[in-house]
Design an enzyme around this catalytic site. Sequence first.
Site, PDB file in Angstrom:
ATOM      1  N   ALA A   1      49.573  13.929 -75.263  1.00  0.00           N
ATOM      2  CA  ALA A   1      51.035  15.220 -75.356  1.00  0.00           C
ATOM      3  C   ALA A   1      50.290  16.964 -75.041  1.00  0.00           C
ATOM      4  CB  ALA A   1      51.850  15.439 -76.047  1.00  0.00           C
TER       5      ALA A   1
ATOM      6  N   CYS B   1      38.873  21.054 -80.424  1.00  0.00           N
ATOM      7  CA  CYS B   1      38.805  22.555 -80.248  1.00  0.00           C
ATOM      8  C   CYS B   1      38.873  23.681 -80.594  1.00  0.00           C
ATOM      9  CB  CYS B   1      40.297  22.843 -79.266  1.00  0.00           C
ATOM     10  SG  CYS B   1      41.622  23.012 -79.939  1.00  0.00           S
TER      11      CYS B   1
END
Length: 439
Positions: A264, A382
């Site tokens: 998601a 990230c």
Amino acid sequence: MKITPRQAAVNALMRVEQGSYSNLVLEAYAKEENPSPQERAFAQALLYGVLERRLTLDHILSGYSKVPVGKMEPEIRAILRCALYQLAYMDTPDSAAVNEAVGLVKATPRLAFNPRLSGFVNGVLRGYLRADKAFPPLKGGWEERLSVETACPRPMLRLYVEALGKKGAEDFLRHSLTVSPNYLRVNTKRTTDAELIQWLAEDDIPAAPDPLVPHCLAVGRHKSLQNTNQWEQGFFHLQDKSSQLCVLALDAQPDQRVLDVCAAPGGKAFTAAQMMEDTGRIVAMDVHENRVKLIRRGASALGLDCIYAMQGDATQPGLNMGEFDRILCDVPCSGLGVIRRKPEIKYKNPEEFENLPSIQYKILETSANYLKEGGRLVYSTCTLNPKENTEVVDRFLAEHPDFESDTLPEALGGGASRLIAHELDSDGFFIAVLKKRMA
């Protein structure tokens, strides 16, 4: 009574300091107040600007206020930060920034009873203007000065130095204060790069192909992308270049079976589906059912049929899903690579990240069970934190001799892993490729 964009920014800052996410706070403001595009853009620029420069603004405040920043009323502190940001970094007229700040104090019931507070705000801001906006002198060594100049708390700054070295950390932190571009992923099932560039140009949105990533377009920070006909028709989705590089490293091929375990809202699964020419099967999994719905809606809007979205916990083994040719583990992380887009992350306590490597390792180890012999697995984050990146991968390889490092594509420089900081003008990212040995 409708609140002003400045009041919205002040309210949002208060909520972010209490632990709310900036993007969710802005979404709530848009839903509750229905601001015009200009009002929303101003509130957003003010909120993110203050979050991005908070330590710098507090340094300025400390030079013009007799009251220490930490002892100010929270609302007063937020109002002063917003006003100072307008005076120092925006093109707001000085008088408007000061007068609106004083007006916010008088309009806040908890503050209005004390006229000294509005006088205090006015005095601090007028003092800054009388000094011709002079920046108070910086004291201390390299670390303290860089902390103030880049608005990065020193505990977090040390973490960046550990990851990138002193020069790399300074370059990354200064770059994090620049405007982040928007990148699009062209939906190759419905259009071509050239067609989309032409259509966007007709809407006065210049777009240019990225030299590294096929079907990736750079469009700057245009604010109306999701109001275009091209967005409505599913001709593109928004996705940072680093995320597209992550999918490029996955090297998904037509007719393969692909598993995306933390999928998601679905951007990487959408890009992989386009690379696979919408054939084969992508199982896009997320632990939260409400976020699984985002994947389904996005795939439908883009006309992608090979994606199957499902709820599932990537840390729990035993799901009966069969084997996969490709697996993407883009795991939950500290987000230290995306502070240009989410500046509030800078102010977290690094101790909050200590449990993440064990969760990340569990996701990687569990997911690897579903990979075919000869299959390819991409582990990505990230963040720039070595404990969440190389240390997780190194531990996995040491404990699983049936896996080995594989080679990244040429766009990422080859090798087994790549840490992307600021050199590609994208989000900070870590990508490692693993391969399951043939028996």
